[in-house]
Design a protein around this motif. Structure first.
Motif, PDB file in Angstrom:
ATOM      1  N   VAL A  45       0.878  -1.225   0.013  1.00 49.33           N
ATOM      2  CA  VAL A  45       0.026   0.066   0.143  1.00 49.33           C
ATOM      3  C   VAL A  45       0.931   1.463  -0.157  1.00 49.33           C
ATOM      4  N   GLU A  46       0.594   2.160  -0.944  1.00 49.65           N
ATOM      5  CA  GLU A  46       1.614   3.159  -1.194  1.00 49.65           C
ATOM      6  C   GLU A  46       3.042   2.723  -1.149  1.00 49.65           C
ATOM      7  N   GLY A  47       3.197   1.425  -1.865  1.00 48.14           N
ATOM      8  CA  GLY A  47       4.620   0.997  -1.884  1.00 48.14           C
ATOM      9  C   GLY A  47       5.348   0.285  -0.660  1.00 48.14           C
ATOM     10  N   VAL A  48       4.606  -0.028   0.339  1.00 48.98           N
ATOM     11  CA  VAL A  48       4.960  -0.345   1.719  1.00 48.98           C
ATOM     12  C   VAL A  48       3.943  -1.790   1.941  1.00 48.98           C
ATOM     13  N   PRO A  49       4.561  -2.806   2.189  1.00 47.89           N
ATOM     14  CA  PRO A  49       3.606  -3.916   2.739  1.00 47.89           C
ATOM     15  C   PRO A  49       3.053  -3.682   3.969  1.00 47.89           C
ATOM     16  N   LEU A  50       1.626  -4.235   3.849  1.00 42.49           N
ATOM     17  CA  LEU A  50       0.731  -3.824   4.850  1.00 42.49           C
ATOM     18  C   LEU A  50       1.411  -4.089   6.496  1.00 42.49           C
ATOM     19  N   LEU A  51       2.135  -5.354   6.588  1.00 39.32           N
ATOM     20  CA  LEU A  51       2.467  -5.462   7.721  1.00 39.32           C
ATOM     21  C   LEU A  51       3.528  -4.518   8.409  1.00 39.32           C
ATOM     22  N   ARG A  52       4.438  -4.435   7.210  1.00 45.24           N
ATOM     23  CA  ARG A  52       5.309  -3.138   7.632  1.00 45.24           C
ATOM     24  C   ARG A  52       4.751  -1.889   8.037  1.00 45.24           C
ATOM     25  N   ARG A  53       3.833  -1.486   7.295  1.00 41.62           N
ATOM     26  CA  ARG A  53       3.184  -0.185   7.828  1.00 41.62           C
ATOM     27  C   ARG A  53       2.421  -0.188   9.241  1.00 41.62           C
ATOM     28  N   VAL A  54       1.875  -1.340   9.339  1.00 38.60           N
ATOM     29  CA  VAL A  54       1.433  -1.439  10.755  1.00 38.60           C
ATOM     30  C   VAL A  54       2.477  -1.449  11.808  1.00 38.60           C
ATOM     31  N   CYS A  55       3.470  -2.110  11.594  1.00 29.18           N
ATOM     32  CA  CYS A  55       4.690  -2.121  12.591  1.00 29.18           C
ATOM     33  C   CYS A  55       5.329  -0.764  12.735  1.00 29.18           C
ATOM     34  N   ASP A  56       5.422  -0.127  11.830  1.00 31.70           N
ATOM     35  CA  ASP A  56       5.862   1.326  11.759  1.00 31.70           C
ATOM     36  C   ASP A  56       4.998   2.172  12.660  1.00 31.70           C
ATOM     37  N   VAL A  57       3.525   2.097  12.537  1.00 31.36           N
ATOM     38  CA  VAL A  57       2.728   2.496  13.457  1.00 31.36           C
ATOM     39  C   VAL A  57       3.191   2.389  14.941  1.00 31.36           C
ATOM     40  N   ALA A  58       2.984   0.918  15.003  1.00 30.55           N
ATOM     41  CA  ALA A  58       3.318   0.290  16.290  1.00 30.55           C
ATOM     42  C   ALA A  58       4.531   0.918  17.010  1.00 30.55           C
ATOM     43  N   LEU A  59       5.565   0.864  16.348  1.00 33.52           N
ATOM     44  CA  LEU A  59       6.843   1.518  16.639  1.00 33.52           C
ATOM     45  C   LEU A  59       6.596   2.780  17.262  1.00 33.52           C
TER      46      LEU A  59
ATOM     47  N   ASP B  87      -3.632  -6.075   8.955  1.00 36.58           N
ATOM     48  CA  ASP B  87      -4.278  -5.456   7.804  1.00 36.58           C
ATOM     49  C   ASP B  87      -5.038  -4.247   7.718  1.00 36.58           C
ATOM     50  N   LEU B  88      -4.300  -3.467   8.303  1.00 36.85           N
ATOM     51  CA  LEU B  88      -5.188  -2.152   8.544  1.00 36.85           C
ATOM     52  C   LEU B  88      -4.366  -1.034   7.801  1.00 36.85           C
ATOM     53  N   PRO B  89      -4.785  -0.913   6.467  1.00 41.43           N
ATOM     54  CA  PRO B  89      -4.069   0.151   5.585  1.00 41.43           C
ATOM     55  C   PRO B  89      -4.193   1.664   5.776  1.00 41.43           C
ATOM     56  N   GLN B  90      -5.312   1.594   6.437  1.00 39.71           N
ATOM     57  CA  GLN B  90      -5.709   3.471   6.900  1.00 39.71           C
ATOM     58  C   GLN B  90      -5.208   3.627   8.146  1.00 39.71           C
ATOM     59  N   LEU B  91      -4.447   2.927   9.062  1.00 40.47           N
ATOM     60  CA  LEU B  91      -4.144   3.430  10.482  1.00 40.47           C
ATOM     61  C   LEU B  91      -3.033   4.239  10.024  1.00 40.47           C
ATOM     62  N   LYS B  92      -3.250   5.399  10.910  1.00 42.46           N
ATOM     63  CA  LYS B  92      -2.437   6.519  11.033  1.00 42.46           C
ATOM     64  C   LYS B  92      -1.410   6.686  12.311  1.00 42.46           C
ATOM     65  N   ALA B  93      -0.393   6.904  12.083  1.00 41.06           N
ATOM     66  CA  ALA B  93       0.577   6.823  13.394  1.00 41.06           C
ATOM     67  C   ALA B  93      -0.031   7.901  14.274  1.00 41.06           C
ATOM     68  N   GLU B  94      -0.209   9.182  13.868  1.00 40.65           N
ATOM     69  CA  GLU B  94      -0.700  10.258  14.742  1.00 40.65           C
ATOM     70  C   GLU B  94      -1.965  10.107  15.096  1.00 40.65           C
ATOM     71  N   VAL B  95      -2.854   9.439  14.658  1.00 37.18           N
ATOM     72  CA  VAL B  95      -4.218   9.144  15.305  1.00 37.18           C
ATOM     73  C   VAL B  95      -3.990   8.049  16.474  1.00 37.18           C
ATOM     74  N   VAL B  96      -3.259   7.155  16.228  1.00 37.21           N
ATOM     75  CA  VAL B  96      -2.785   6.019  17.256  1.00 37.21           C
ATOM     76  C   VAL B  96      -2.345   6.755  18.537  1.00 37.21           C
ATOM     77  N   GLN B  97      -1.297   7.641  17.991  1.00 37.59           N
ATOM     78  CA  GLN B  97      -0.533   8.485  19.297  1.00 37.59           C
ATOM     79  C   GLN B  97      -1.700   8.929  19.960  1.00 37.59           C
ATOM     80  N   GLY B  98      -2.384   9.590  19.466  1.00 34.27           N
ATOM     81  CA  GLY B  98      -3.780  10.278  20.095  1.00 34.27           C
ATOM     82  C   GLY B  98      -4.391   9.331  20.937  1.00 34.27           C
TER      83      GLY B  98
END
Length: 243
Positions: free
Chosen positions: A54-68, A139-150
């Protein structure tokens, strides 16, 4: 291919801490770890959805980056860890951040087939050392780091302002939908592991049924797009149209 440390859990241990133990001092940032579940068979998608870009980044990696981006800090030091729970660690060795730890999901005794997300969560939770953990599906492609930080800030405020037994000793802080809780996108207390282990040992596999047995607080969420998940090719097409 780079090497990856994999931790195998043979059983579901029960920690010594009892539920309802004291929270850390509110003078500190909330210590928090993360668990990302990547154990689904992706049968409806027809291919491993954790690897779908998704936008060139695997879904799992995107979610891991949000968690980190959300793991806890105390006195400026990282106090948590992000764990990926999967039966297939070798599939993801080249896409995962090196700072994550992989927990290889293993079958329960005398069984050989996958057991679903509840068991994967329990196996990951057995490794967590912080009082709270952020649980996310992969498998949460629209998860945003700034939202989860909130959401993390909301968790901190909920702990600081606890005025009743439910808010003080609730096992989780989760969003709601019309059908129930959103169990794979929210926060859990580490001390819920004994009750979770008992539920699994009795044959339970449903997050909703387990959560119904315990006090759970609602995580207030304004943008429900964060929970959109890709289960089918049609879901993926919908995501591409939205983008």
């Amino acid at each position: 291919m780079r090497s990856l440390r994999v931790y195998v859990l043979e059983c579901l241990p029960v920690p010594d801490q009892a539920m309802g133990s004291a929270m850390p001092s509110t003078n500190y940032h909330l210590p928090l770890s993360g668990i990302v579940l990547a154990g689904g068979l992706s049968s409806r998608m027809g291919r491993d959805k954790a690897l779908i870009p998704v936008e060139g980044v695997p879904l799992l990696r995107r979610v891991c980056d949000v968690a980190l981006s959300c793991i806890g800090q105390v006195s400026g030091q990282v106090s948590g860890q992000v764990y990926i729970v999967t039966p297939w660690p070798e599939r993801y060795v080249d896409i995962l951040p090196e700072t994550c730890r992989v927990i290889q999901e293993v079958p329960l005794p005398e069984q050989t087939t996958p057991h679903g997300p509840l068991v994967g969560f329990a196996q990951g939770l057995a490794h967590v050392e912080t009082d709270w953990v952020l649980l996310l599906a992969c498998d949460l492609p629209q998860l945003k780091a700034e939202v989860v930080q909130g959401w993390v800030k909301q968790l901190q405020q909920t702990r600081e302002n606890a005025i009743d037994e439910k808010s003080r000793y609730g096992i989780a802080l989760l969003p709601r939908n019309p059908k129930g809780w959103e169990p794979l996108c929210g926060f859990y207390r580490r001390q819920c592991l004994p009750s979770l282990t008992e539920f699994i040992n009795q044959g339970g596999r449903s997050f909703q049924r387990w959560l119904a047995q315990h006090p759970v607080q609602e995580l207030l969420v304004t943008d429900t797009r964060q929970f959109f998940n890709c289960n089918t090719p049609a879901d993926l097409e919908q995501l591409e149209i939205q983008d």
